[in-house]
Write an enzyme that holds these catalytic residues in place. Structure first.
Site, PDB file in Angstrom:
ATOM      1  CE  LYS A  83       7.566 -21.842 -37.979  1.00 51.47           C
ATOM      2  NZ  LYS A  83       7.345 -23.131 -37.188  1.00 51.47           N
TER       3      LYS A  83
HETATM    4  C1  LIG Z   1       6.848 -24.146 -35.892  1.00 51.99           C
HETATM    5  C2  LIG Z   1       8.066 -24.709 -35.000  1.00 51.99           C
HETATM    6  C3  LIG Z   1       8.264 -25.993 -34.786  1.00 51.99           C
HETATM    7  C4  LIG Z   1       7.207 -26.943 -35.685  1.00 51.99           C
HETATM    8  O1  LIG Z   1       7.122 -27.106 -36.579  1.00 51.99           O
HETATM    9  P1  LIG Z   1       6.122 -28.093 -37.653  1.00 51.99           P
HETATM   10  O2  LIG Z   1       6.535 -27.825 -39.053  1.00 51.99           O
HETATM   11  O3  LIG Z   1       4.877 -27.235 -37.700  1.00 51.99           O
HETATM   12  O4  LIG Z   1       5.976 -29.244 -36.893  1.00 51.99           O
HETATM   13  C5  LIG Z   1       9.191 -26.566 -34.060  1.00 51.99           C
HETATM   14  N1  LIG Z   1       9.763 -25.740 -33.322  1.00 51.99           N
HETATM   15  C6  LIG Z   1       9.996 -24.457 -33.470  1.00 51.99           C
HETATM   16  C7  LIG Z   1      10.705 -23.473 -32.899  1.00 51.99           C
HETATM   17  C8  LIG Z   1       8.466 -23.822 -34.546  1.00 51.99           C
HETATM   18  O5  LIG Z   1       8.641 -22.472 -34.151  1.00 51.99           O
END
Ligand SMILES: *Cc1c(COP(=O)(O)O)cnc(C)c1O
Length: 389
Positions: free
Chosen positions: A187
């Site tokens: 991210k």
């Molecule tokens: C990555 C992601 C999540 C989950 O994030 P985590 O921190 O891995 O739990 C939820 N929603 C979307 C749209 C994502 O891309």
């Protein structure tokens, strides 16, 4: 024909520099590694950054989404609206609460939930809505907040892609009843694993703090320090969802250079847009005048009518050029669990399915060199030339 690039370009890499490494080492040397002073500091800085009253650090966005729904009182028999064009965890957490996910089709241009189709899905059981700001482009929050107000729905934003995103000049994280961010490895701001929930609601914030740590009235930082007391009470059977100080140390460094990292993303997007807008075989991502896009993803849409291959083959041809790609996302209702449990089938959400067949996410991250960016552009141009009708 041999590829012009000699080694495979990864789809994504985090930007980990000396500062991140030093911050983690300092944390280890401090001997306080779990939730403690650094997590408290990171929460404070993050709340200030998005302009929210409270920020609660958790070990993932998924965890944050889950406790936010529990905190809002969502449970057995309730329905929660969301988009099929998201990562599965957005819908999974609804099921974890005992509630039922109900999907609303997307606007194919933005790939976000189509706000004009929300009201037709609202029933007497509908309690909440989870808009997802896909790729970092904000949903139409004004309209969504309006609908929520009229129908008394809790608005939980999935902002996994939307740290940095603004909607009509307002930071995402300061608009809905609660907002969950992801700091997963790929991210825009990463702590390895991690997440944050922001809210302006004092009562909800207090609940989320205890729910993220077993439902205990005091965390270890309150108990094991000089001023602390051994005593605590369990007010709710909570979860083990807290962030650690090691993650918070990383997060604070990443937050301090987020603006810099975003500038690199924006420059790369400009170069991609400039090159790809000349190819009628491709659609470039939509942006909106009233938005500040976080550019978590750069998603191209293939004009399948103009090329001789499908999306899967296009991806293989890019791989032969040593460019890795990804697809965001397989619509959630098409996964076996969702089909079998709720009877969803192909054809239920034609916009999401139509877009899914055409999308490819190209590499976009601050660690890419100018040559990497040029390699992606030339590889896409090469493949388009080969498959052009
Ligand atoms: C990555 C992601 C999540 C989950 O994030 P985590 O921190 O891995 O739990 C939820 N929603 C979307 C749209 C994502 O891309």
């Amino acid at each position: 024909m041999s590829p012009r690039r000699q080694n495979l370009l990864p789809y994504n890499l985090p930007l980990i520099e000396e500062e991140e490494i030093q911050a983690v080492v300092d944390c280890l040397k401090s001997n306080w590694v779990t939730k403690g002073p650094k997590t408290v500091e990171f929460e404070k800085r993050f709340a200030e950054y998005v302009g929210a009253k409270h920020a609660i650090a958790v070990n993932s966005c998924t965890a944050g989404l889950h406790i936010a729904l529990v905190g809002a009182g969502i449970g057995e028999g309730d329905e929660v609206l969301t988009t099929p064009m998201t990562f599965t965890s957005t819908a999974n957490v609804i099921i974890h609460c005992g509630a039922t996910p109900v999907f609303v089709d997307i606007d194919p241009k933005t790939m976000n939930i189509d706000h004009t189709k929300i009201e037709e899905k609202i029933t007497s059981k509908t309690k909440a809505i989870i808009p997802v700001h896909i790729a970092g482009l904000p949903c139409e929050m004004e309209e969504i907040m309006d609908i929520a107000k009229r129908h008394n729905l809790f608005v939980l934003e999935d902002a996994a892609h939307a740290v940095y995103t603004q909607y009509k000049g307002r930071m995402i994280g300061s608009i809905g009843d609660a907002t969950a961010f992801s700091f997963y490895a790929t991210k825009n701001l990463m702590t390895g694993e991690g997440g944050m929930v922001t809210t302006n609601d004092d009562e909800l914030a207090a609940k989320l703090r205890t729910y993220s740590l077993h439902g205990m009235s005091r965390n270890a930082w309150n108990r094991y320090t000089a001023k602390g007391s051994w005593f605590y009470e369990v007010e709710f059977p909570g979860y083990k969802y807290n962030m650690t100080d090691i993650q918070a140390a990383l997060g604070m460094v990443q937050l301090s250079k987020l603006g810099f990292m975003q500038t690199i993303r924006e420059l790369t997007v400009e170069r991609y847009n400039e090159a790809f807008s000349k190819l009628p075989e491709l659609g470039i991502p939509t942006n909106l005048d009233h938005a500040r896009h976080a550019w978590h993803l750069y998603v191209i849409k293939l004009n399948l009518e103009r090329i001789t291959v499908d999306r899967a083959e296009f991806i293989e041809l890019l791989k032969e050029e040593n460019i890795s790609t990804s697809v965001h996302f397989i619509p959630v209702h098409l996964h076996p669990y969702y089909r079998d449990t709720y009877g969803y089938k192909h054809g239920d959400f034609p916009q999401a399915e139509g877009v899914f067949d055409r999308i490819i996410s190209l590499p976009l991250y601050p660690k890419m060199s100018e040559i990497d960016v040029q390699d992606v552009i030339e590889a896409v141009q090469t493949v388009v030339q080969r498959v052009r009708k």
